[in-house]
Enzyme design. Structure first.
Site, PDB file in Angstrom:
ATOM      1  N   SER A   1       4.833   2.593   7.874  1.00 57.72           N
ATOM      2  CA  SER A   1       4.495   1.416   7.078  1.00 57.72           C
ATOM      3  C   SER A   1       5.656   0.992   6.184  1.00 57.72           C
ATOM      4  O   SER A   1       6.241   1.818   5.477  1.00 57.72           O
ATOM      5  CB  SER A   1       3.275   1.700   6.207  1.00 57.72           C
ATOM      6  OG  SER A   1       2.127   1.879   6.996  1.00 57.72           O
TER       7      SER A   1
ATOM      8  N   HIS B   1       0.811  -1.218   0.000  1.00 56.69           N
ATOM      9  CA  HIS B   1       0.000   0.000   0.000  1.00 56.69           C
ATOM     10  C   HIS B   1       0.847   1.271   0.000  1.00 56.69           C
ATOM     11  O   HIS B   1       0.336   2.356  -0.260  1.00 56.69           O
ATOM     12  CB  HIS B   1      -0.974   0.007   1.193  1.00 56.69           C
ATOM     13  CG  HIS B   1      -0.342   0.277   2.515  1.00 56.69           C
ATOM     14  ND1 HIS B   1       0.001  -0.715   3.405  1.00 56.69           N
ATOM     15  CD2 HIS B   1       0.006   1.440   3.126  1.00 56.69           C
ATOM     16  CE1 HIS B   1       0.510  -0.176   4.492  1.00 56.69           C
ATOM     17  NE2 HIS B   1       0.527   1.133   4.341  1.00 56.69           N
TER      18      HIS B   1
ATOM     19  N   ASP C   1       0.123  -7.579   1.404  1.00 57.01           N
ATOM     20  CA  ASP C   1       0.619  -6.215   1.633  1.00 57.01           C
ATOM     21  C   ASP C   1       2.143  -6.156   1.622  1.00 57.01           C
ATOM     22  O   ASP C   1       2.766  -5.532   2.484  1.00 57.01           O
ATOM     23  CB  ASP C   1       0.077  -5.652   2.952  1.00 57.01           C
ATOM     24  CG  ASP C   1       0.186  -4.130   3.001  1.00 57.01           C
ATOM     25  OD1 ASP C   1       0.301  -3.514   1.929  1.00 57.01           O
ATOM     26  OD2 ASP C   1       0.170  -3.566   4.109  1.00 57.01           O
TER      27      ASP C   1
END
Length: 484
Positions: free
Chosen positions: A287, A182, A212
């Protein structure tokens, strides 16, 4: 006490309950000091001594008699009074600065301990490192990632650019970098910045939305790679650290916490994940960064943070993808550009609902409804048909499309599983051997996964319905479906 007499303040002294004696104007400032000094100079040695602004004799204070004043004496007295006043004021300041005692001194205690030198340790899994050593051993392997993408078009049809930031870590010396899918999804440009400031343009190698994970590449040599650890060895309560770029601005920050859970099932935007739950401070921008154990090994990829749950604000809930779950997939992406052994069923399906069951008189009210079956796919080869409802795979109950996604992650291409299906009012068991996702289906599958699903499991058509020449195709048109 204080009395106001013609706008003048007077101080009346009363000692031991006796009636106060005579008084004189106690005007503040130099005039008062001059008046007192003049009275002292005009009195003989036998005169009563001045106390607190008046004269006392025995039990009664009396005002001294007036004497003839001369101009020269006044001038000398004024000068001396000014000198005395300045001396008293200056002396008071010095006294306060010295703490009220000439023997006491104001001192600041300063330690002479030398600075601790942090030596970059080699991560070999053999010894625990201090937090400072862990940071020094890994910070040169962490990268800041900044992307740009087209987020839409304005009123005039011009593209609107958006920017985002994330983190990643160097996997190989020649520039392969791991991050979250993402972080780089739909990015038109990707720039990578290392700890010492060097910036590179990165190219997208491949990734997978279901897990992911993504791999990008920069043209560089002799980079500092991380050392991967075994996430299965992580225990609840073990200390872990996250290094990354929170908020996209606080670059190369480290936060510390513990593993709260090592096998936590969560749902992120409709996609189920198996995660390591941690108490490290994790924020947007973290992230894709590494989760490190006390030995300096990377045991997870920081992926998500809960900021709220059921309208309640929460703290201390961060999540990371276990390294053991994805390391083989990462290597596959580096080699093939996608996960070549990712299981694929070859159906177009969606979540079964009570509304659908009532409309088409099905006895089952949950599961995955098969809208269509691809030619020569795993489902067709196993005998699955349009209109079947998948209710279980091996021993795991399937109630929704999300359940199918979670179960599918347990298998690889070539594995065989027993499907329990509902067909024509009966329950049957079917042996299915999973196919691999075709390379040309990889992106299409990612784009269709778990999208356009509302709270009842229904969705809009996303272009996979084919022609609508039979009731099931029309059913797919209205309720939507996803390739599996």
């Amino acid at each position: 006490m204080y009395n106001n007499d013609e706008n003048m303040y007077h101080h009346t002294y009363d000692k031991g309950g006796n009636e106060p004696g005579q008084r004189y104007d106690a005007r503040p400032g130099i005039d008062e000091q001059l008046h007192q000094f003049q009275q002292q100079q005009s009195q003989p040695q036998t005169e009563p001594q001045q106390t607190g602004g008046y004269y006392q004799s025995g039990e009664t204070a009396t005002k001294p008699p007036k004497k003839k004043e001369r101009f020269g004496l006044k001038l000398a007295a004024l000068a001396l009074a000014c000198a005395l006043f300045g001396g008293v004021l200056g002396g008071g300041i010095v006294w306060v600065a010295k703490g009220g005692n000439a023997a006491m001194k104001t001192e600041v205690q300063v330690s002479n301990r030398p600075a601790t030198e942090v030596v970059v340790q080699k991560v070999d899994g053999g010894k625990e490192l201090s937090f400072a050593e862990l940071y020094a051993a890994n910070v040169n392997s962490v990268v800041s990632i900044n992307t740009t993408a087209t987020s839409g078009y304005n009123f005039f049809g011009q593209p609107v650019q958006s920017a985002s930031a994330g983190s990643g870590f160097v996997l190989t010396k020649d520039g392969y970098i791991v991050t979250n899918y993402h972080v780089v999804k739909d990015a038109e440009t990707v720039k990578v910045t290392l700890y010492h400031g060097d910036t590179y343009d990165a190219t997208y190698v491949g990734g997978d939305e279901d897990y992911d994970i993504a791999v990008i590449k920069v043209e560089a040599a002799d980079l500092t790679p991380v050392v991967l650890g075994n996430s299965d060895h992580l225990n609840v309560g073990d200390e872990v650290l996250a290094i990354g770029n929170p908020l996209g601005e606080l670059t190369f920050s480290m936060s510390e916490g513990i593993a709260s859970s090592v096998n936590r099932a969560i749902n992120v935007s409709g996609t189920p994940f198996n995660m390591i739950q941690v108490t490290c401070a994790i924020n947007p921008g973290n992230s894709g960064g590494p989760l490190v154990n006390r030995y300096g090994e990377v045991v997870g990829i920081v992926s998500a943070k809960y900021s709220s749950y059921s309208s309640n604000s929460v703290e201390g809930l961060g999540f990371a993808i276990p390294m053991n779950d994805v390391v083989a997939m990462i290597q596959d992406i580096m080699t093939n550009g996608y996960i070549s052994n990712k299981p694929y069923l070859g159906i177009n399906g969606g979540t079964m609902t009570e509304q659908m069951a009532s409309q088409y008189r099905y006895e089952v009210k949950s599961g995955v409804f098969i809208y269509s079956v691809e030619d020569n796919g795993a489902a067709q080869k196993a005998g699955l048909q349009m209109g079947d409802v998948i209710t279980a795979i091996d021993e795991t109950e399937i109630t929704s499309l999300e359940d199918l996604t979670a179960v599918k992650k347990k298998y690889s291409a070539g594995d065989t599983a027993t499907f329990t299906i509902y067909r024509g009012g009966e329950t049957q068991k079917v042996e299915v051997t999973w196919d691999a996702v075709p390379a040309d289906q990889q992106t299409k599958t990612e784009e269709n996964t778990n999208r356009n699903q509302d709270q009842n499991g229904n969705g809009s058509n996303n272009g996979n319905g084919g022609n609508y020449g039979n009731p099931w195709d029309m059913f797919n048109y209205f309720f939507g479906g996803n390739h599996w």
